[in-house]
Design a protein around this motif. Structure first.
Motif, mmCIF file in Angstrom:
data_model
loop_
_atom_site.group_PDB
_atom_site.id
_atom_site.type_symbol
_atom_site.label_atom_id
_atom_site.label_comp_id
_atom_site.label_asym_id
_atom_site.label_seq_id
_atom_site.Cartn_x
_atom_site.Cartn_y
_atom_site.Cartn_z
ATOM 1 N N CYS A 114 -13.434 -67.616 52.380
ATOM 2 C CA CYS A 114 -13.971 -67.496 53.741
ATOM 3 C C CYS A 114 -14.147 -68.864 54.386
ATOM 4 O O CYS A 114 -14.737 -69.770 53.802
ATOM 5 N N THR A 115 -13.605 -68.997 55.598
ATOM 6 C CA THR A 115 -13.686 -70.278 56.294
ATOM 7 C C THR A 115 -14.602 -70.225 57.520
ATOM 8 O O THR A 115 -14.679 -71.184 58.260
ATOM 9 N N TYR A 116 -15.257 -69.090 57.736
ATOM 10 C CA TYR A 116 -16.163 -69.018 58.889
ATOM 11 C C TYR A 116 -17.301 -70.013 58.716
ATOM 12 O O TYR A 116 -17.886 -70.095 57.630
ATOM 13 N N GLN B 262 -24.763 -58.836 58.683
ATOM 14 C CA GLN B 262 -23.712 -57.881 59.038
ATOM 15 C C GLN B 262 -22.415 -58.633 59.301
ATOM 16 O O GLN B 262 -22.420 -59.632 60.016
ATOM 17 N N CYS B 263 -21.316 -58.172 58.708
ATOM 18 C CA CYS B 263 -20.030 -58.829 58.908
ATOM 19 C C CYS B 263 -18.921 -57.786 58.829
ATOM 20 O O CYS B 263 -18.867 -57.005 57.883
ATOM 21 N N GLU B 264 -18.053 -57.788 59.818
ATOM 22 C CA GLU B 264 -16.976 -56.793 59.868
ATOM 23 C C GLU B 264 -15.880 -57.096 58.851
ATOM 24 O O GLU B 264 -15.001 -56.277 58.631
ATOM 25 N N GLU B 265 -15.894 -58.296 58.259
ATOM 26 C CA GLU B 265 -14.866 -58.628 57.268
ATOM 27 C C GLU B 265 -15.422 -58.614 55.848
ATOM 28 O O GLU B 265 -14.762 -59.075 54.912
ATOM 29 N N GLN C 241 -11.823 -62.627 67.296
ATOM 30 C CA GLN C 241 -12.337 -63.235 66.060
ATOM 31 C C GLN C 241 -12.657 -62.093 65.105
ATOM 32 O O GLN C 241 -13.508 -61.243 65.408
ATOM 33 N N GLY C 242 -11.989 -62.082 63.962
ATOM 34 C CA GLY C 242 -12.184 -60.995 63.004
ATOM 35 C C GLY C 242 -11.043 -60.013 63.098
ATOM 36 O O GLY C 242 -10.817 -59.422 64.157
ATOM 37 N N PHE C 243 -10.289 -59.851 62.015
ATOM 38 C CA PHE C 243 -9.184 -58.891 62.030
ATOM 39 C C PHE C 243 -9.402 -57.848 60.944
ATOM 40 O O PHE C 243 -8.500 -57.443 60.234
ATOM 41 N N GLY C 244 -10.664 -57.434 60.832
ATOM 42 C CA GLY C 244 -11.003 -56.341 59.915
ATOM 43 C C GLY C 244 -10.830 -55.024 60.648
ATOM 44 O O GLY C 244 -9.987 -54.910 61.541
ATOM 45 N N VAL D 232 -12.715 -53.381 62.928
ATOM 46 C CA VAL D 232 -12.984 -53.377 64.372
ATOM 47 C C VAL D 232 -11.934 -54.203 65.135
ATOM 48 O O VAL D 232 -11.327 -53.734 66.096
ATOM 49 N N ASP E 207 -9.710 -65.194 61.507
ATOM 50 C CA ASP E 207 -10.420 -64.373 60.531
ATOM 51 C C ASP E 207 -10.958 -65.289 59.432
ATOM 52 O O ASP E 207 -10.978 -66.514 59.599
ATOM 53 N N HIS E 208 -11.393 -64.699 58.301
ATOM 54 C CA HIS E 208 -12.053 -65.509 57.279
ATOM 55 C C HIS E 208 -11.103 -66.490 56.586
ATOM 56 O O HIS E 208 -11.547 -67.370 55.854
ATOM 57 N N ALA F 2 -15.343 -59.983 66.721
ATOM 58 C CA ALA F 2 -15.438 -58.765 65.901
ATOM 59 C C ALA F 2 -15.546 -59.147 64.428
ATOM 60 O O ALA F 2 -14.938 -58.517 63.569
ATOM 61 N N ALA F 3 -16.307 -60.211 64.172
ATOM 62 C CA ALA F 3 -16.432 -60.647 62.771
ATOM 63 C C ALA F 3 -17.882 -60.621 62.321
ATOM 64 O O ALA F 3 -18.355 -59.627 61.768
ATOM 65 N N LEU F 4 -18.592 -61.709 62.551
ATOM 66 C CA LEU F 4 -19.957 -61.782 62.029
ATOM 67 C C LEU F 4 -20.927 -62.348 63.061
ATOM 68 O O LEU F 4 -20.552 -62.579 64.208
ATOM 69 N N GLU F 5 -22.155 -62.551 62.615
ATOM 70 C CA GLU F 5 -23.234 -62.915 63.529
ATOM 71 C C GLU F 5 -23.197 -64.381 63.934
ATOM 72 O O GLU F 5 -22.609 -65.202 63.234
ATOM 73 N N GLN G 209 -21.859 -66.424 66.126
ATOM 74 C CA GLN G 209 -20.625 -67.202 66.261
ATOM 75 C C GLN G 209 -20.532 -67.864 67.628
ATOM 76 O O GLN G 209 -19.930 -68.919 67.779
ATOM 77 N N GLY H 204 -17.630 -56.846 69.724
ATOM 78 C CA GLY H 204 -17.294 -55.806 68.754
ATOM 79 C C GLY H 204 -18.136 -55.907 67.500
ATOM 80 O O GLY H 204 -18.409 -54.915 66.822
ATOM 81 N N ALA H 205 -18.584 -57.123 67.166
ATOM 82 C CA ALA H 205 -19.425 -57.330 65.973
ATOM 83 C C ALA H 205 -20.894 -57.118 66.333
ATOM 84 O O ALA H 205 -21.248 -56.985 67.506
ATOM 85 N N ASN H 206 -21.743 -57.100 65.339
ATOM 86 C CA ASN H 206 -23.182 -57.017 65.571
ATOM 87 C C ASN H 206 -23.753 -58.423 65.698
ATOM 88 O O ASN H 206 -23.578 -59.235 64.793
#
Lengths: 111, 432
Positions: free
Chosen positions: A30-32, A42-45, B233-236, B238, B258-259, B309-312, B314, B331-333
């Motif tokens: 993970c590079t975030y 909470q994380c969508e990935e 941001q985020g290709f999971g 959502v 993405d990550h 659409a990834a994480l908090e 950002q 799209g993310a929380n």
């Protein structure tokens, strides 16, 4: 073309983080950018757990596990009675009756 | 004297403070602006029930281990408690309390008759076998006993829980009711496999809801989505669904992070091809039809729409000034923190807030619950059409409320949620 890879946070530090990252399978890649003072809730990935057997091996699927169990059952089915469950079964030289052995002083189970 | 939930959160050490602070601040801002009845504010600042269970489960080696599970029920004035169950080592009462409160607002804004709840077990699932996971889940369900139920509190998947875990909860719960009750109780959980009573369209629901919101925003602004550019941001789940669903409008995906890293292509990235690549390679890193870019360059990309659409946290004081977009559709929380929010407003960037924009997931969970309750099974088209109506209705309410109170959309969304709860309390009153 390769994407630019940013600095990856070491796993041992992340484990101190009370957020969900510690149990994420993507953690090592993970590079975030993350902030230790703001644990992720909470994380969508997020990528979840892989169940493990007691030996620490991955369980690929329930179906595979059942298939393996069935194979073992089939191998053992040539033995009848107590022999089927005896740990000495394959090395045992005592004569066996066709109907199976039901009383044996040499019988030993896994325990 | 019992501490209010916001006080409990802010009393925690710094490391445990997180995105929930943003939600608490938003709650306070909206309450002040709408002049929320102080008595109702008192009720909403505290959870209704906090259940902690300690239960045993047999491990594969025959030994017994003790586990601690939580279920926090924040408020059920609008309907049965609803919220996910998460399994991870850091689960504690504060985290669950915060997320349960969040669920109350989310359901209220979506206009569905559910209250807010959340739960979980504090343990590391990666250290347990399939069989152990099943026994832990079943014992947890048994320990919760009457504290969950199809008309009372309905769990759903969350971190480290999936449709298999839901199926075990369902089976354990059904085993504890009379045979006559069993087929009337399969709505005890949502997020089930389709064969066990799950709903069509659940997988794409959050991405679909986000796209419905963007579509409505474009209509309002007389903005043509054909040839519009967007970055994600985020290709999971959502992010990839949002990208795929925007493609038929003729919109162009110009950057993705993405990550594993970030990529950009001003000529456009095909979302379907990228989704296939990501499925194989587990990330956008190395995608051949785009240039690699760093995090800062990604945020600087010129586009019409940005979908985090990834994480908090950002979009922050560091990243918000870099954005060169017309709309942020969350799209993310909790992708935007308080400082980031202020900067977006200063820059006149429109914002579709998370509790409105990513509500598609919980709305389709409600549809699953409804189908089970009515013994129905809806086609995908029917699910989509009902979702569209719910999302657009919520969108319009937020828009009108923001205009009425002359405030930003996030605050407007909270006012919509709090108003609907306040209305019920005013009508019903407090017993006795």
């Amino acid at each position: 073309m390769d994407a630019v890879v940013r600095k990856i946070a070491p796993k041992k530090e992340e484990n101190k983080n009370p957020g969900i990252c510690a149990s994420c399978k993507n953690l090592n890649f993970c590079t975030y950018p993350r902030n230790q003072s703001r644990p992720i809730m909470q994380c969508e990935e997020f990528l979840g757990f892989e169940p493990r057997t007691k030996q620490g091996k991955k369980v690929v699927s329930l179906r595979l596990y059942q298939a393996k169990t069935r194979k073992k059952e089939k191998e053992l089915s040539q033995y009848k009675g107590l022999c089927r469950y005896c740990v000495n079964c394959e090395q045992c030289t005592l004569p066996r009756s066709e109907g199976g052995v039901w009383i044996c002083d040499e019988y030993m189970d896994e325990e | 004297m019992e501490l209010a939930i916001a006080d409990k959160i802010t009393q925690k050490p710094a490391i445990k403070r997180n995105v929930y602070e943003n939600v608490t601040q938003q709650f306070n801002k909206a309450s002040d602006l709408m002049d929320l009845d102080p008595d109702i504010r008192k009720i909403l600042a505290t959870t209704t029930n906090e259940i902690i269970v300690h239960f045993p489960a047999i491990m594969d080696n025959g030994r017994i281990e003790m586990f601690t599970g939580y279920r926090v029920q924040h408020n059920n004035v609008l309907g049965p408690y609803k919220g996910g169950l998460r399994y991870h080592p850091a689960v504690d009462i504060d985290e669950v309390r915060a997320l349960a409160t969040w669920m109350t607002w989310k359901c209220a804004i979506a206009g569905i008759p559910f209250g807010g709840a959340k739960g979980g077990i504090a343990f590391d699932p990666s250290k347990h076998s399939f069989g152990e996971m099943e026994r832990i889940t079943r014992r947890f369900t048994y320990a919760l006993n009457g504290n969950i139920g199809p008309e009372y509190d309905i769990p759903a998947p969350d971190v480290n829980t999936n449709s298999q875990i839901m199926a075990w909860i369902l089976d354990t719960y059904l085993s504890s009711v009379t045979p006559q009750e069993r087929n009337r109780s399969i709505h005890i959980v949502t997020g089930k496999p389709i064969a066990s009573g799950g709903s069509q369209g659940r997988d794409k629901a959050t991405g679909q809801g986000t796209v419905f919101c963007i579509e409505q925003w474009a209509k309002d602004k007389n903005f043509d989505l054909n040839n519009a550019t967007y970055m994600i941001q985020g290709f999971g789940n959502v992010g990839s669904w949002a990208a795929k669903l925007l493609k038929p409008f003729g919109s162009k995906l110009v950057a993705v992070e993405d990550h594993t890293g970030a990529i950009s292509n001003p000529e456009g990235i095909d979302p379907d091809k990228l989704a296939i690549y990501v499925k194989e390679r587990k990330g956008v890193h190395g995608y051949p039809a785009a240039e690699p870019v760093d995090h800062e360059s990604f945020f600087k990309t010129k586009a019409d729409i940005f979908i985090p659409a990834a994480l908090e946290n950002q979009i922050t004081a560091e990243t918000a000034p870099l954005l060169n977009v017309k709309l942020v559709a969350e799209g993310a929380n909790g992708p935007t923190d308080i400082e980031g929010d202020g900067i977006l407003q200063e820059k006149n960037i429109d914002l579709l807030p998370d509790i409105l924009c990513n509500g598609g997931g919980v709305i389709v969970s409600y549809f699953e619950w409804l189908q089970n309750k009515r013994s129905e099974s809806w086609e995908l088209e029917e699910v989509d059409e009902r979702l569209r109506k719910k999302v657009i209705n919520a969108y319009k309410k937020v828009k009108n409320t923001s205009q009425e109170f002359n405030t930003d959309w996030r605050t407007g969304a909270y006012i919509v949620a709090l108003s609907s709860i306040q209305e019920v309390y005013r009508t019903r009153g407090i017993f006795p």
